[in-house]
Scaffold this motif. Structure first.
Motif, PDB file in Angstrom:
ATOM      1  N   ALA A 244       1.010  -1.168  -0.169  1.00 54.83           N
ATOM      2  CA  ALA A 244       0.000  -0.232  -0.109  1.00 54.83           C
ATOM      3  C   ALA A 244       0.828   1.328   0.144  1.00 54.83           C
ATOM      4  CB  ALA A 244      -1.051   0.044   0.968  1.00 54.83           C
ATOM      5  N   CYS A 245       0.322   2.252  -0.507  1.00 57.54           N
ATOM      6  CA  CYS A 245       1.221   3.427  -0.622  1.00 57.54           C
ATOM      7  C   CYS A 245       0.282   4.591  -0.473  1.00 57.54           C
ATOM      8  CB  CYS A 245       1.657   3.534  -2.225  1.00 57.54           C
ATOM      9  SG  CYS A 245       2.624   4.955  -2.394  1.00 57.54           S
ATOM     10  N   PHE A 246       1.201   5.760   0.328  1.00 55.80           N
ATOM     11  CA  PHE A 246       0.392   6.917   0.878  1.00 55.80           C
ATOM     12  C   PHE A 246       1.234   8.054   0.216  1.00 55.80           C
ATOM     13  CE2 PHE A 246      -0.314   3.281   3.458  1.00 55.80           C
ATOM     14  CZ  PHE A 246      -1.692   3.189   3.546  1.00 55.80           C
ATOM     15  N   LEU A 247       0.761   8.647  -0.530  1.00 57.80           N
ATOM     16  CA  LEU A 247       1.694   9.896  -1.360  1.00 57.80           C
ATOM     17  C   LEU A 247       1.467  10.963  -0.427  1.00 57.80           C
ATOM     18  CD1 LEU A 247       3.306  10.981  -3.403  1.00 57.80           C
ATOM     19  CD2 LEU A 247       1.456  11.095  -4.948  1.00 57.80           C
ATOM     20  N   LEU A 248       2.492  11.635   0.264  1.00 56.96           N
ATOM     21  CA  LEU A 248       2.331  12.644   0.882  1.00 56.96           C
ATOM     22  C   LEU A 248       2.725  14.042   0.081  1.00 56.96           C
ATOM     23  CD1 LEU A 248       2.003  14.452   3.705  1.00 56.96           C
ATOM     24  CD2 LEU A 248       4.580  13.955   4.087  1.00 56.96           C
ATOM     25  N   LYS A 249       1.693  14.903  -0.093  1.00 56.03           N
ATOM     26  CA  LYS A 249       1.943  16.261  -0.768  1.00 56.03           C
ATOM     27  C   LYS A 249       2.128  17.201   0.516  1.00 56.03           C
ATOM     28  CE  LYS A 249      -1.620  19.026  -1.901  1.00 56.03           C
ATOM     29  NZ  LYS A 249      -2.828  19.220  -2.680  1.00 56.03           N
ATOM     30  N   TYR A 250       3.511  17.238   0.887  1.00 59.66           N
ATOM     31  CA  TYR A 250       3.815  18.195   2.195  1.00 59.66           C
ATOM     32  C   TYR A 250       4.042  19.601   1.504  1.00 59.66           C
ATOM     33  CZ  TYR A 250       8.531  17.221   0.219  1.00 59.66           C
ATOM     34  OH  TYR A 250       9.935  16.995  -0.372  1.00 59.66           O
ATOM     35  N   ARG A 251       3.949  20.459   2.514  1.00 63.23           N
ATOM     36  CA  ARG A 251       4.263  22.032   2.170  1.00 63.23           C
ATOM     37  C   ARG A 251       5.549  22.401   1.794  1.00 63.23           C
ATOM     38  NH1 ARG A 251       2.574  23.816   8.292  1.00 63.23           N
ATOM     39  NH2 ARG A 251       3.151  21.528   8.628  1.00 63.23           N
ATOM     40  N   VAL A 252       5.453  23.310   0.423  1.00 67.68           N
ATOM     41  CA  VAL A 252       6.705  23.926  -0.148  1.00 67.68           C
ATOM     42  C   VAL A 252       5.841  25.174  -0.522  1.00 67.68           C
ATOM     43  CG1 VAL A 252       7.819  21.725  -0.639  1.00 67.68           C
ATOM     44  CG2 VAL A 252       5.976  22.820  -2.361  1.00 67.68           C
ATOM     45  N   PRO A 253       6.893  26.089  -0.890  1.00 62.09           N
ATOM     46  CA  PRO A 253       8.558  26.076  -0.812  1.00 62.09           C
ATOM     47  C   PRO A 253       8.816  26.450   0.643  1.00 62.09           C
ATOM     48  CG  PRO A 253       7.447  28.434  -1.601  1.00 62.09           C
ATOM     49  CD  PRO A 253       6.553  27.390  -1.528  1.00 62.09           C
ATOM     50  N   GLY A 254      10.104  26.421   0.853  1.00 52.87           N
ATOM     51  CA  GLY A 254      10.746  26.899   1.915  1.00 52.87           C
ATOM     52  C   GLY A 254      10.576  26.333   3.273  1.00 52.87           C
ATOM     53  N   THR A 255      10.227  24.923   3.181  1.00 51.64           N
ATOM     54  CA  THR A 255       9.816  24.222   4.393  1.00 51.64           C
ATOM     55  C   THR A 255      10.821  23.143   4.808  1.00 51.64           C
ATOM     56  OG1 THR A 255       8.558  22.723   3.030  1.00 51.64           O
ATOM     57  CG2 THR A 255       7.408  24.704   3.818  1.00 51.64           C
ATOM     58  N   GLY A 256      11.702  23.293   4.546  1.00 52.99           N
ATOM     59  CA  GLY A 256      13.202  22.655   4.973  1.00 52.99           C
ATOM     60  C   GLY A 256      14.652  22.981   4.531  1.00 52.99           C
ATOM     61  N   PRO A 257      15.483  22.461   4.766  1.00 53.16           N
ATOM     62  CA  PRO A 257      15.622  20.974   5.871  1.00 53.16           C
ATOM     63  C   PRO A 257      15.378  21.401   7.286  1.00 53.16           C
ATOM     64  CG  PRO A 257      17.546  21.610   5.138  1.00 53.16           C
ATOM     65  CD  PRO A 257      16.789  22.640   4.385  1.00 53.16           C
ATOM     66  N   TYR A 258      14.711  20.412   8.102  1.00 52.25           N
ATOM     67  CA  TYR A 258      14.639  20.753   9.657  1.00 52.25           C
ATOM     68  C   TYR A 258      16.166  20.919   9.992  1.00 52.25           C
ATOM     69  CZ  TYR A 258      13.219  20.097  14.368  1.00 52.25           C
ATOM     70  OH  TYR A 258      12.971  20.073  15.792  1.00 52.25           O
ATOM     71  N   PRO A 259      16.347  22.031  10.963  1.00 52.11           N
ATOM     72  CA  PRO A 259      15.382  22.650  11.762  1.00 52.11           C
ATOM     73  C   PRO A 259      14.984  24.092  11.173  1.00 52.11           C
ATOM     74  CG  PRO A 259      17.293  22.669  12.963  1.00 52.11           C
ATOM     75  CD  PRO A 259      17.513  21.841  11.608  1.00 52.11           C
ATOM     76  N   LYS A 260      15.726  24.331   9.859  1.00 55.71           N
ATOM     77  CA  LYS A 260      15.162  25.624   9.097  1.00 55.71           C
ATOM     78  C   LYS A 260      13.914  25.788   9.141  1.00 55.71           C
ATOM     79  CE  LYS A 260      15.840  27.684   4.677  1.00 55.71           C
ATOM     80  NZ  LYS A 260      16.472  27.885   3.347  1.00 55.71           N
ATOM     81  N   SER A 261      13.130  24.905   8.930  1.00 53.64           N
ATOM     82  CA  SER A 261      11.795  24.952   8.970  1.00 53.64           C
ATOM     83  C   SER A 261      11.260  23.709   9.578  1.00 53.64           C
ATOM     84  CB  SER A 261      11.074  25.359   7.562  1.00 53.64           C
ATOM     85  OG  SER A 261       9.760  25.177   7.606  1.00 53.64           O
ATOM     86  N   ALA A 262      10.025  23.509  10.236  1.00 52.09           N
ATOM     87  CA  ALA A 262       9.630  22.462  10.829  1.00 52.09           C
ATOM     88  C   ALA A 262       8.445  21.827   9.932  1.00 52.09           C
ATOM     89  CB  ALA A 262       8.966  22.580  12.277  1.00 52.09           C
ATOM     90  N   ALA A 263       7.901  22.897   9.208  1.00 51.82           N
ATOM     91  CA  ALA A 263       6.689  22.248   8.414  1.00 51.82           C
ATOM     92  C   ALA A 263       6.572  21.013   7.732  1.00 51.82           C
ATOM     93  CB  ALA A 263       6.406  23.489   7.298  1.00 51.82           C
TER      94      ALA A 263
END
Length: 307
Positions: A121-140
């Protein structure tokens, strides 16, 4: 006048054909679940407009085919791919794109279709962009990844997966995100939303493909302290090409950190391949990496096949 109209129709037809060549958005048969039902935590992504494919007909193609480069994502979602005959394993997929865009077909839908063909099974994550990483630069982005793994584990029965066989697979920046959630799982970076956040967001295994952001090119390729590997980091498969412009040291350094902590890890380094090939087949041997992942998942007991 007829010639002008004919040329216009030809150009329009090519544009339509180019636009329809991708598998994103996914078909209606795939459920799409909003990650944050009460709104995203913390600061929103630095979106400059509505979510849209930023590619054009002039954008670089991979294996002769266009790529969807989704930008300005401020509403994260999970797209669910349940195989016709599943084996209990599930994988949350993180497309790459430098934490600026998401290669949603090349490193997303095409990957999910391949995993489904293997009973996963696959779960495709559409995560927040732009400017949301790499952690800890941004936690989003890491917040989105933590939430996604916990949500899949919470709904394992509904989606027909074993809650103890939930992994992550990421490419490029998504590979960094896979490593980040593999090493930042003891504490949620956000206030708990519901019962899904009461469950562990530690992946049971991880596949990290041509990662970036883990070896510091300006500091002698020193491994990032922001990826705190311990003996409890999940078993990990890594692949990268030596001629990758993002630097093969990202995968090599992570492998050595895993080895030093006693974490089962498998590393494949190819002489050629560059960066950003996804699963698309080319003449280079590196594009055979999915077959190696298939075997590796069997050897670690995630999928059936090796006793």
């Amino acid at each position: 006048m007829r010639r002008v109209v004919a040329v216009f129709l030809m150009v329009a037809g090519c544009a339509v054909a180019w636009g329809q060549s991708s598998s994103w958005p996914a078909g209606a048969e795939h459920a799409v679940v909003k990650l944050w039902p009460k709104g995203v935590p913390g600061a929103a992504a630095a979106a400059t407009g509505p979510e849209a494919d930023t590619s054009t007909a002039a954008s670089e193609k991979i294996a002769g085919r266009p790529v969807v480069r989704l930008g300005d994502v401020s509403v994260p979602t999970l797209t669910v791919y349940v195989p016709k005959v599943g084996n209990g394993a599930g994988v949350v997929v993180f497309p790459g794109g430098g934490y600026s865009i998401l290669a949603m077909d090349l490193e997303g839908t095409e990957v999910c279709e391949w995993l489904n063909s293997r009973g996963v099974a696959c779960f495709l994550l559409k995560y927040r962009v732009p400017g949301t990483g790499p952690y800890p630069k941004s936690a989003a982005a890491l917040e989105d990844a933590q939430r996604a793994v916990g949500m899949v584990r919470a709904r394992a029965g509904e989606w027909k997966v074993d809650p103890k066989k939930i992994g992550v697979l990421g490419f490029s920046a998504g590979g960094h995100l896979a490593a980040a959630v593999s090493t930042h799982y003891e504490t949620r970076l956000y206030a708990k939303v519901d019962s899904a956040d009461e469950l562990s967001c530690r992946p049971d295994f991880a596949v990290v493909v041509y990662p970036g952001e883990m070896a510091d090119a300006e500091n002698g390729m020193k491994f990032s302290a922001d990826i705190p590997v311990t003996r409890d980091t999940p078993p990990t498969f890594l692949v990268q090409a030596e001629d990758d412009t993002v630097h093969v040291e990202n995968a090599v350094d992570y492998f050595l950190a895993l080895k030093g902590a006693g974490v089962p890890a498998e590393l494949h380094v190819y002489a050629e391949g560059g960066h950003g090939y996804g699963l698309r087949r080319t003449k280079l041997p590196v594009t055979g990496w999915p077959d190696l992942v298939d075997e590796w998942m069997k050897t670690i007991g995630v999928t059936p096949g090796v006793q």
